[in-house]
Design an enzyme around this catalytic site. Structure first.
Site, mmCIF file in Angstrom:
data_model
loop_
_atom_site.group_PDB
_atom_site.id
_atom_site.type_symbol
_atom_site.label_atom_id
_atom_site.label_comp_id
_atom_site.label_asym_id
_atom_site.label_seq_id
_atom_site.Cartn_x
_atom_site.Cartn_y
_atom_site.Cartn_z
ATOM 1 N N GLY A 1 1.308 -1.049 4.263
ATOM 2 C CA GLY A 1 1.756 0.089 3.633
ATOM 3 C C GLY A 1 2.502 1.051 4.946
ATOM 4 N N ARG B 1 -8.744 8.095 -2.113
ATOM 5 C CA ARG B 1 -10.153 8.295 -0.825
ATOM 6 C C ARG B 1 -11.223 10.157 -1.704
ATOM 7 N NH1 ARG B 1 -9.569 7.361 5.081
ATOM 8 N NH2 ARG B 1 -10.394 8.356 4.998
ATOM 9 N N ARG C 1 4.024 18.441 1.357
ATOM 10 C CA ARG C 1 4.925 19.540 1.431
ATOM 11 C C ARG C 1 4.092 20.216 -0.126
ATOM 12 N NH1 ARG C 1 6.477 23.050 2.894
ATOM 13 N NH2 ARG C 1 8.341 21.912 4.219
ATOM 14 N N HIS D 1 -5.379 3.998 -2.072
ATOM 15 C CA HIS D 1 -6.204 4.413 -1.247
ATOM 16 C C HIS D 1 -6.897 5.546 -2.593
ATOM 17 C CE1 HIS D 1 -9.304 4.421 1.717
ATOM 18 N NE2 HIS D 1 -9.647 5.147 0.584
ATOM 19 N N THR E 1 -6.211 6.917 8.887
ATOM 20 C CA THR E 1 -6.200 5.960 8.058
ATOM 21 C C THR E 1 -7.831 4.783 8.212
ATOM 22 O OG1 THR E 1 -5.238 3.149 7.267
ATOM 23 C CG2 THR E 1 -4.825 4.588 9.807
ATOM 24 N N THR E 2 -8.312 4.158 6.953
ATOM 25 C CA THR E 2 -9.472 3.650 7.450
ATOM 26 C C THR E 2 -8.777 2.730 8.953
ATOM 27 O OG1 THR E 2 -8.506 2.615 5.400
ATOM 28 C CG2 THR E 2 -10.461 1.101 6.204
ATOM 29 N N HIS F 1 -3.579 -4.489 7.574
ATOM 30 C CA HIS F 1 -3.676 -3.041 8.910
ATOM 31 C C HIS F 1 -3.327 -3.566 9.518
ATOM 32 C CE1 HIS F 1 -5.647 0.657 10.946
ATOM 33 N NE2 HIS F 1 -6.380 1.098 9.364
ATOM 34 N N GLY F 2 -2.389 -2.240 10.032
ATOM 35 C CA GLY F 2 -0.754 -2.265 11.114
ATOM 36 C C GLY F 2 -0.091 -3.139 11.164
ATOM 37 N N GLU G 1 -10.709 -8.960 2.578
ATOM 38 C CA GLU G 1 -9.758 -9.001 3.926
ATOM 39 C C GLU G 1 -10.246 -8.739 5.621
ATOM 40 O OE1 GLU G 1 -6.898 -5.443 2.344
ATOM 41 O OE2 GLU G 1 -6.271 -5.098 3.600
ATOM 42 N N ASP H 1 -0.005 4.666 0.007
ATOM 43 C CA ASP H 1 -1.091 6.045 0.282
ATOM 44 C C ASP H 1 0.219 6.274 1.120
ATOM 45 O OD1 ASP H 1 -2.838 4.338 -1.179
ATOM 46 O OD2 ASP H 1 -3.809 4.099 1.139
ATOM 47 N N HIS H 2 1.321 6.206 2.720
ATOM 48 C CA HIS H 2 1.815 6.992 2.775
ATOM 49 C C HIS H 2 3.242 7.797 2.004
ATOM 50 C CE1 HIS H 2 -1.599 5.981 5.901
ATOM 51 N NE2 HIS H 2 -0.356 5.081 6.270
ATOM 52 N N GLU I 1 -8.382 0.573 -3.683
ATOM 53 C CA GLU I 1 -8.787 0.951 -2.419
ATOM 54 C C GLU I 1 -9.989 1.669 -2.718
ATOM 55 O OE1 GLU I 1 -7.687 1.009 1.927
ATOM 56 O OE2 GLU I 1 -6.348 -0.047 1.479
ATOM 57 N N ARG J 1 -6.939 12.948 -0.174
ATOM 58 C CA ARG J 1 -5.862 13.186 1.178
ATOM 59 C C ARG J 1 -4.160 12.695 0.674
ATOM 60 N NH1 ARG J 1 -8.153 10.530 6.708
ATOM 61 N NH2 ARG J 1 -9.654 12.235 5.997
ATOM 62 N N HIS J 2 -4.023 12.011 0.141
ATOM 63 C CA HIS J 2 -3.218 11.551 -0.707
ATOM 64 C C HIS J 2 -2.837 10.885 -1.941
ATOM 65 C CE1 HIS J 2 -5.194 8.175 0.966
ATOM 66 N NE2 HIS J 2 -5.169 7.798 2.491
ATOM 67 N N ASN K 1 0.803 -1.032 -0.026
ATOM 68 C CA ASN K 1 0.075 0.105 0.339
ATOM 69 C C ASN K 1 0.862 1.510 -0.254
ATOM 70 O OD1 ASN K 1 -1.117 2.547 0.810
ATOM 71 N ND2 ASN K 1 -3.385 0.882 2.087
HETATM 72 N N1 PXP Z 1 -5.545 -3.158 4.037
HETATM 73 C C1 PXP Z 1 -6.865 -1.733 4.287
HETATM 74 C C2 PXP Z 1 -7.853 -1.841 4.182
HETATM 75 C C3 PXP Z 1 -6.094 -0.299 4.541
HETATM 76 O O1 PXP Z 1 -7.682 0.614 4.782
HETATM 77 C C4 PXP Z 1 -4.933 -0.197 4.863
HETATM 78 C C5 PXP Z 1 -4.513 1.277 5.228
HETATM 79 O O2 PXP Z 1 -4.600 1.902 4.612
HETATM 80 C C6 PXP Z 1 -4.066 -1.064 4.412
HETATM 81 C C7 PXP Z 1 -4.682 -2.458 4.920
HETATM 82 C C8 PXP Z 1 -3.125 -0.960 5.132
HETATM 83 O O3 PXP Z 1 -2.553 -0.887 6.694
HETATM 84 P P1 PXP Z 1 -1.430 -0.077 7.221
HETATM 85 O O4 PXP Z 1 -0.537 0.793 6.267
HETATM 86 O O5 PXP Z 1 -1.514 -0.152 8.763
HETATM 87 O O6 PXP Z 1 -0.451 -1.258 6.655
#
Ligand code: PXP
Length: 250
Positions: free
Chosen positions: A222, A49, A18, A47, A104-105, A200-201, A155, A9-10, A74, A53-54, A7
């Site tokens: 991510g 959104r 910036r 993702h 985040t989600t 996630h996490g 998921e 996104d970050h 996503e 935002r990102h 992922n």
């Molecule tokens: N899966 C989904 C559905 C998510 O929304 C996210 C966060 O954007 C992730 C996975 C990845 O989570 P993390 O950034 O904590 O690894």
């Protein structure tokens, strides 16, 4: 073999910190995706959104051009984004809930409550050749409702497992009960014909504990990868994660 979806996104989060609204700037999430693929990941997740935002629209169209593995969009089940997805044609979409205040989600989808509209979106996507995944908590009712929508994947939301991982109770691993929920959820989903992803996490430290969960096809990761990349670069961060994932035996 357990697959890794990165992922990105970050990467865009850092750029937008910036260059918000300027349509350019570094770091480029598309370049990051290419490095991740070269490092051996199996898919790229972004993702788009509703509040942008990102990840920006420009990012997903460029990603569609360059991603050679699998593009996982996503997205919220919102008309504007559904329309974009049908034109973009990622290999798969992962439907997630979206609340504007969250960083985040945060929670899983309430498929029980939204079964009808999720089923409609699932059909539209499948008719366009796009697979569908639903991001849900490891809850029996949500899993059964997900199967009824006809989605190909769920998921499993590993956010609570990841949070509990750092909490200790005397003589007890706090994450064990959530881990058992994930195990039961994966078994139920598999028995209903759903393919099972998780995310996630997840990070380099908590991931091995998750290997008790059977039937996992792909992990979406991510934050921990992008964080590690700040120190060692994206390529090494992905390779290190793939090495952590290697012992998984389903
Ligand atoms: N899966 C989904 C559905 C998510 O929304 C996210 C966060 O954007 C992730 C996975 C990845 O989570 P993390 O950034 O904590 O690894």
């Amino acid at each position: 073999m357990l697959k890794l979806g990165v992922n990105i996104d970050h990467v865009a989060t850092v750029r937008e910190a910036r260059y918000r609204g300027l349509g350019h700037g570094e770091p480029d999430p598309v370049a990051a995706a290419q490095i991740c693929e070269a490092a051996g990941c199996h898919g790229i997740t972004a993702h788009l959104r509703e509040d942008r935002r990102h990840i920006q629209d420009r990012d997903i169209w460029k990603l569609r051009e360059v991603v050679k593995t699998r593009l996982n969009l996503e997205m919220a089940n919102a008309p504007e984004i559904v329309e974009i997805a049908l034109k973009l044609k990622p290999e798969i979409v992962c439907l997630v809930p979206e609340r504007r205040q969250e960083v985040t989600t945060e929670g899983g989808l309430d498929v029980v409550a939204a079964e009808k509209s999720l089923t409609e979106t699932r059909k539209k996507m499948n008719d366009a050749g796009i697979e569908v995944s639903l991001f849900i908590a490891p809850d029996e009712r949500q899993i059964e409702a997900s199967a009824r929508t006809g989605a190909q994947f769920i998921e499993l939301h590993t956010g609570k497992f990841a949070e509990d991982f750092y909490k200790f109770e005397i003589g007890n691993l706090k994450f064990e009960s959530e881990l058992q929920r994930l195990v039961a959820g994966a078994k139920l989903a598999h028995s209903l014909g759903l393919q099972v992803n998780a995310g996630h996490g997840l990070n380099y430290v908590n991931l091995p504990a998750l290997f008790a969960v059977p039937h996992l096809v792909e992990l979406n990761i991510g934050h921990s990868l992008v964080s590690r990349a700040v120190f060692v670069g994206m390529e090494a961060a992905v390779k290190e994660m793939l090495a952590v994932m290697q012992p998984y035996r389903g």
